[in-house]
Design a protein around this motif. Structure first.
Motif, PDB file in Angstrom:
ATOM      1  N   TYR A  28       0.874  -1.179   0.000  1.00  0.00           N
ATOM      2  CA  TYR A  28       0.000   0.000   0.000  1.00  0.00           C
ATOM      3  C   TYR A  28       0.913   1.233   0.000  1.00  0.00           C
ATOM      4  N   PRO A  29       0.653   2.207  -0.871  1.00  0.00           N
ATOM      5  CA  PRO A  29      -0.431   2.259  -1.866  1.00  0.00           C
ATOM      6  C   PRO A  29      -0.077   1.499  -3.136  1.00  0.00           C
ATOM      7  N   LYS A  39      -4.971   3.681  -7.849  1.00  0.00           N
ATOM      8  CA  LYS A  39      -4.988   4.894  -7.032  1.00  0.00           C
ATOM      9  C   LYS A  39      -6.388   5.427  -6.789  1.00  0.00           C
ATOM     10  N   MET A  78      -8.417   3.111  -4.182  1.00  0.00           N
ATOM     11  CA  MET A  78      -7.841   2.734  -2.888  1.00  0.00           C
ATOM     12  C   MET A  78      -8.617   3.320  -1.718  1.00  0.00           C
ATOM     13  N   THR A 121      -8.919   4.552   2.220  1.00  0.00           N
ATOM     14  CA  THR A 121      -8.049   5.319   3.109  1.00  0.00           C
ATOM     15  C   THR A 121      -8.526   5.145   4.546  1.00  0.00           C
ATOM     16  N   PHE A 135       1.046   9.890  -2.334  1.00  0.00           N
ATOM     17  CA  PHE A 135      -0.385   9.591  -2.387  1.00  0.00           C
ATOM     18  C   PHE A 135      -1.164  10.424  -1.377  1.00  0.00           C
TER      19      PHE A 135
END
Length: 261
Positions: free
Chosen positions: A103-104, A109, A112, A114, A134
């Motif tokens: 990760y990431p 992107k 993903m 969070t 990121f």
């Protein structure tokens, strides 16, 4: 007056468990994840909904990991994140998550997930720079929910020395007025403290045995750092503030030096 950072209020009074991403489940990560499990149980005893942790690590358990990292022979060949999270879920009755990947993932992107708190326990520079690249694009000012990145805690160590540092991911964390302290709304993350362009990264590769691994990192450096870092987090949750944003540890001199906010 003493400088203090007051914890983002959302973490103190959430309506659901605070989301935590732990990146790296090796020497330090395996210790940190176990400490977080205990911390979540303690928070729940105090009326807080606790933590929901997701662990990321693409590596599998090898013979060299047993002893210095929190794995057993029965877990040989299993993914590290899966092995740790499965054990913790069985022991504590949690429903934490494991991801057998890095990760990431820059290829995904836009998709993903969070979290509120990121904890890095990796042994290379590239992973920290990738994460920072990121996260920099996510430091918005909108309302806070379970997907809002708020803090980043990083662990790093050599054979007998190491440091842990927590920083804010938002432009600033709203601070209450205080007659007793000087509130500090922003704390640097590790990539703002260290010029990684000047760091020569050497990938020594995996160790073939516990004896070889101990030549690279002493037996208790990881667990010592993990306890100090998680204690800092515990105080941020339990007391709602911290006068320190990290610490340096030297096992040779038996010294721990706090890093003020």
């Amino acid at each position: 007056m003493k400088k203090v950072h007051f914890t983002e209020n959302y973490l103190l009074n959430p309506h659901h468990p605070v989301t935590v991403f732990v990146i790296g489940a090796g020497g330090t990560g395996s210790q940190v994840i176990t400490n977080l499990a205990r911390m979540s149980m303690a928070l729940r005893a105090l009326g807080h909904p606790g933590l929901h942790v997701t662990v990321f690590d693409p590596d599998t358990v090898s013979t060299a990991n047993i002893g210095r990292q929190l794995f057993s022979e029965t877990e040989l060949g299993l993914n590290k994140a899966t092995a740790l999270v499965t054990r913790i879920n069985h022991f504590f009755g949690y429903s934490w998550s494991a991801e057998a990947k890095r990760y990431p993932d820059v290829r995904q992107k836009e998709e993903m997930e969070t979290a509120n708190l990121f904890i890095t326990c990796t042994d290379n520079v590239r992973s920290r720079l990738a994460l920072w690249k990121f996260l920099k694009g996510l430091s918005g000012k909108g309302p806070v929910d379970h997907r809002t990145p708020l803090y980043w805690m990083d662990f790093g160590n050599s054979q007998t020395k190491g440091q842990v540092l927590v920083g804010t991911l938002r432009e600033k964390i709203v601070q209450p007025s205080s007659q007793e302290y000087i509130p500090v709304p922003r704390m640097n993350v590790i990539t703002e403290e260290v010029d990684y362009s000047q760091v020569r990264e050497v990938d020594s590769g995996p160790s073939c045995s516990l004896a070889e691994a101990l030549g690279k990192q002493d037996l208790f450096i990881n667990s010592t750092l993990a306890h100090i870092g998680c204690n800092l987090l515990w105080k941020m949750f339990k007391e709602g503030k911290t006068a320190y944003r990290g610490a340096y540890v030297n096992l040779d001199s038996m010294k721990t030096t706090g890093i003020p906010v």
